[in-house]
Motif scaffolding. Sequence first.
Motif, PDB file in Angstrom:
ATOM      1  N   THR A 162     -85.782  51.425-109.736  1.00 49.62           N
ATOM      2  CA  THR A 162     -84.688  50.728-109.055  1.00 49.62           C
ATOM      3  C   THR A 162     -83.360  51.093-109.697  1.00 49.62           C
ATOM      4  O   THR A 162     -82.394  51.408-108.996  1.00 49.62           O
ATOM      5  CB  THR A 162     -84.909  49.206-109.083  1.00 49.62           C
ATOM      6  N   GLU A 164     -86.157  47.029 -99.648  1.00 45.78           N
ATOM      7  CA  GLU A 164     -87.190  47.431-100.594  1.00 45.78           C
ATOM      8  C   GLU A 164     -87.791  48.756-100.150  1.00 45.78           C
ATOM      9  O   GLU A 164     -88.277  48.872 -99.023  1.00 45.78           O
ATOM     10  CB  GLU A 164     -88.288  46.365-100.674  1.00 45.78           C
ATOM     11  N   ARG A 210     -80.385  53.043-107.816  1.00 49.04           N
ATOM     12  CA  ARG A 210     -79.077  52.376-107.743  1.00 49.04           C
ATOM     13  C   ARG A 210     -77.989  53.255-108.338  1.00 49.04           C
ATOM     14  O   ARG A 210     -76.864  53.273-107.839  1.00 49.04           O
ATOM     15  CB  ARG A 210     -79.136  51.024-108.440  1.00 49.04           C
ATOM     16  N   PRO A 216     -91.709  44.742-108.049  1.00 49.22           N
ATOM     17  CA  PRO A 216     -90.552  45.612-108.307  1.00 49.22           C
ATOM     18  C   PRO A 216     -90.785  46.563-109.483  1.00 49.22           C
ATOM     19  O   PRO A 216     -91.494  46.242-110.426  1.00 49.22           O
ATOM     20  CB  PRO A 216     -89.424  44.629-108.653  1.00 49.22           C
ATOM     21  N   VAL A 243     -84.021  48.144-103.828  1.00 45.00           N
ATOM     22  CA  VAL A 243     -85.034  47.804-104.830  1.00 45.00           C
ATOM     23  C   VAL A 243     -86.263  48.664-104.557  1.00 45.00           C
ATOM     24  O   VAL A 243     -86.640  48.858-103.404  1.00 45.00           O
ATOM     25  CB  VAL A 243     -85.421  46.309-104.753  1.00 45.00           C
TER      26      VAL A 243
END
Length: 108
Positions: free
Chosen positions: A37, A101, A41, A32, A24
Amino acid sequence: MLDVFTMLKMINVNHRHVANSQIVVTDENGKPNSLLTDLIRDVVSSINIFIDIKDVYSVDELIAAFSNHTPLPDDVLDEYKKILNQTILGINFATKKNQIELIFGRTM
């Protein structure tokens, strides 16, 4: 300072490369960033499917490997390169959420 690529090379979870769902992007306050993200990903998912990250030693080598082994278009590879070179301010292990994170300062 670390960049995203270096972090991806260094961090393993249970002796395996991180899963895309574990990453994240947050700002310094822990808020966030869903757009970044999703991009990271996607990069991690592509690495886990197509590339053994242990075999590449730079962002340029990773992008070349993606170009050789995937049908990803150049504009996607350009975005991958930008995010992989992005400097991170730190890493927070959110163990209750089973997430890592990546703390970004100013974003791309």
